[in-house]
Scaffold this motif. Structure first.
Motif, short mmCIF file in Angstrom:
data_model
loop_
_atom_site.label_atom_id
_atom_site.label_comp_id
_atom_site.label_asym_id
_atom_site.label_seq_id
_atom_site.Cartn_x
_atom_site.Cartn_y
_atom_site.Cartn_z
N SER A 237 9.19 -25.99 -20.41
CA SER A 237 7.73 -25.88 -20.44
C SER A 237 7.15 -25.50 -19.07
O SER A 237 5.95 -25.23 -18.97
N ASP A 238 7.98 -25.49 -18.03
CA ASP A 238 7.50 -25.17 -16.68
C ASP A 238 7.73 -23.70 -16.35
O ASP A 238 8.69 -23.08 -16.82
N LYS A 239 6.85 -23.16 -15.55
CA LYS A 239 7.06 -21.81 -15.02
C LYS A 239 8.21 -21.85 -14.01
O LYS A 239 8.29 -22.77 -13.19
N GLN A 240 9.10 -20.88 -14.08
CA GLN A 240 10.27 -20.88 -13.20
C GLN A 240 10.23 -19.65 -12.29
O GLN A 240 10.00 -18.54 -12.77
N LYS A 241 10.46 -19.90 -11.01
CA LYS A 241 10.53 -18.81 -10.04
C LYS A 241 11.93 -18.77 -9.44
O LYS A 241 12.53 -19.82 -9.17
N ILE A 242 12.45 -17.57 -9.25
CA ILE A 242 13.80 -17.42 -8.73
C ILE A 242 13.93 -18.06 -7.35
O ILE A 242 14.98 -18.63 -7.01
N ASP A 243 12.85 -18.03 -6.56
CA ASP A 243 12.90 -18.65 -5.23
C ASP A 243 13.12 -20.15 -5.34
O ASP A 243 13.89 -20.73 -4.57
N ASP A 244 12.45 -20.79 -6.29
CA ASP A 244 12.60 -22.24 -6.46
C ASP A 244 14.00 -22.59 -6.96
O ASP A 244 14.59 -23.59 -6.54
N LEU A 245 14.53 -21.78 -7.86
CA LEU A 245 15.89 -22.02 -8.35
C LEU A 245 16.90 -21.86 -7.22
O LEU A 245 17.88 -22.62 -7.14
N VAL A 249 19.74 -24.85 -5.34
CA VAL A 249 21.20 -24.79 -5.15
C VAL A 249 21.57 -24.26 -3.76
O VAL A 249 22.71 -23.87 -3.53
N HIS A 250 20.57 -24.25 -2.86
CA HIS A 250 20.82 -23.89 -1.45
C HIS A 250 21.44 -22.50 -1.32
O HIS A 250 22.44 -22.29 -0.63
N MET A 251 20.83 -21.55 -2.01
CA MET A 251 21.27 -20.15 -1.94
C MET A 251 20.06 -19.27 -1.73
O MET A 251 18.92 -19.68 -1.95
N SER A 252 20.31 -18.04 -1.35
CA SER A 252 19.22 -17.07 -1.28
C SER A 252 18.97 -16.55 -2.70
O SER A 252 19.90 -16.54 -3.54
N PRO A 253 17.75 -16.14 -3.01
CA PRO A 253 17.47 -15.60 -4.34
C PRO A 253 18.40 -14.45 -4.72
O PRO A 253 18.84 -14.35 -5.87
N ARG A 254 18.69 -13.59 -3.76
CA ARG A 254 19.55 -12.43 -4.05
C ARG A 254 20.96 -12.88 -4.42
O ARG A 254 21.54 -12.38 -5.38
N ASN A 255 21.52 -13.82 -3.65
CA ASN A 255 22.88 -14.29 -3.94
C ASN A 255 22.94 -15.05 -5.26
O ASN A 255 23.92 -14.94 -6.01
N LEU A 256 21.90 -15.83 -5.53
CA LEU A 256 21.87 -16.56 -6.80
C LEU A 256 21.84 -15.59 -7.98
O LEU A 256 22.56 -15.77 -8.97
N GLY A 265 27.67 -13.48 -17.18
CA GLY A 265 27.65 -12.20 -17.87
C GLY A 265 26.27 -11.73 -18.27
O GLY A 265 26.11 -10.63 -18.79
N ILE A 266 25.24 -12.57 -18.05
CA ILE A 266 23.86 -12.18 -18.32
C ILE A 266 23.00 -12.59 -17.15
O ILE A 266 23.41 -13.39 -16.30
N THR A 267 21.79 -12.06 -17.08
CA THR A 267 20.89 -12.38 -15.98
C THR A 267 20.20 -13.72 -16.21
O THR A 267 20.19 -14.25 -17.34
N ILE A 268 19.61 -14.23 -15.15
CA ILE A 268 18.85 -15.48 -15.27
C ILE A 268 17.71 -15.31 -16.26
O ILE A 268 17.46 -16.18 -17.11
N GLY A 269 17.02 -14.18 -16.19
CA GLY A 269 15.92 -13.93 -17.11
C GLY A 269 16.36 -13.87 -18.56
O GLY A 269 15.71 -14.43 -19.45
N GLU A 270 17.49 -13.21 -18.81
CA GLU A 270 18.02 -13.13 -20.18
C GLU A 270 18.41 -14.51 -20.70
O GLU A 270 18.15 -14.85 -21.86
#
Length: 320
Positions: A237-245, A249-256, A265-270
């Protein structure tokens, strides 16, 4: 389908039976009788022994011989799964020929025959699955197709009904199948009461896949990705941002982003959309309004409608 004579459900108990395959449906019918359903449960041995040892090692006793019973159109037979070692043993198969003959006779008498998990193999060996639509546990679908080419196997279905033959994928789906039969016999309101009694609030239907998306894409050992998947599932029910994710997990958005796609095998969005779709389908099937469902899935009503329309090919016919 209700009648004045009541119903009998015969639970076949083979050696090396998987306990939940048989105990789950048994409990559904037990609770139904507690709520007033006229159903008698009968426990019978597949080889006329009075006791057997389950695959877990626990013994089951006071079983009645199958050959003592002749069934009719008001009767159901449940055949649960058993240890695969026995199923594929040719001597065991040969020893079951008298039971297979009895099973065919009961089918001709009008009895409804239901399999749970690998119990479908016993129906197939008996010839009951010839030219019938059916399913079994996902692990055995390829083997099942090769052994029984006359059957019309569905690879990713929770349970399947074809005439008087019912089959389910295994374990908990035997409970779903039993609830489906209760609904056929006594109606949806009564079945819902039984589902609530056994704390199965989100009842699944024959249109649902064997494996929930909440369990898929988890066959890996990357703990950081598991943590992201858990967070997404638990906060739909919460809005999710790749930066927060990424911070989680202590990673950069690009590496995550790269690691998630490489691992699952699929993207976070999928993946996030798949979670939302399944949750929305469950809620809508249980009578929730679109506005409430969209809020619970972290979307606007229009966004939810667009998402469901985009994936209409996987929706049950009642929702598409």
């Amino acid at each position: 389908m209700q009648n004045d004579q009541g119903y009998r459900v015969f639970f076949i108990v083979p050696p090396e039976v998987h306990l939940l395959d048989v105990s789950g449906p048994i409990h559904v019918f037990y609770e139904a009788t507690e709520y007033g359903a006229d159903i008698e449960s009968v426990f019978i041995s597949i080889n006329n022994d009075h006791s057997i040892k389950s695959s877990a090692g626990i013994g089951l006793n006071n079983l009645k011989p199958y050959s003592n019973h002749q069934l009719n159109q008001n009767d159901f037979i449940f055949i649960p799964g058993l240890d695969a070692r026995l199923i594929f043993d040719e001597e065991f198969q040969k020893s079951m020929n008298p039971f297979f003959e009895w099973l065919q006779i009961q089918r001709n008498n009008g009895a409804k025959i239901c399999s749970v998990c690998t119990g479908a193999y016993l129906l197939a060996f008996a010839g009951v699955m010839d030219d019938m639509e059916c399913t079994t546990h996902w692990k055995y679908t390829d083997d099942f197709r090769k052994r029984f080419p006359k059957s019309k196997l569905h690879k990713d279905r929770l349970f399947v009904k074809d005439g008087s033959i019912y089959s389910s994928a295994g374990i908990s789906s035997g409970i779903d199948l039993a609830l489906y039969i209760i609904e056929e016999l006594y109606g949806p309101f009564f079945a819902t009461k039984i589902a609530k009694e056994i704390v199965v609030f989100l009842r699944r239907t024959e249109d649902d896949p064997q494996l929930s998306v909440f369990l898929q894409y988890r066959n890996h050992i990357e703990n950081r990705i598991h943590k992201v998947q858990d967070h997404l599932a638990q906060h739909l029910s919460d809005k999710q941002k790749i930066d927060d994710l990424a911070v989680l997990v202590h990673m950069s958005p690009r590496n995550l982003t790269r690691l998630f796609k490489k691992t699952t095998g699929i993207t976070i969005g999928e993946y996030h959309d798949k979670l939302r779709i399944e949750r929305a389908m469950q809620l809508l099937a249980n009578g929730q309004k679109v506005d409430a469902v969209s809020n619970l899935c972290g979307l606007s009503s229009n966004q939810l409608r667009s998402l469901l329309k985009k994936h209409s090919d996987i929706l049950p016919s009642t929702l598409s």
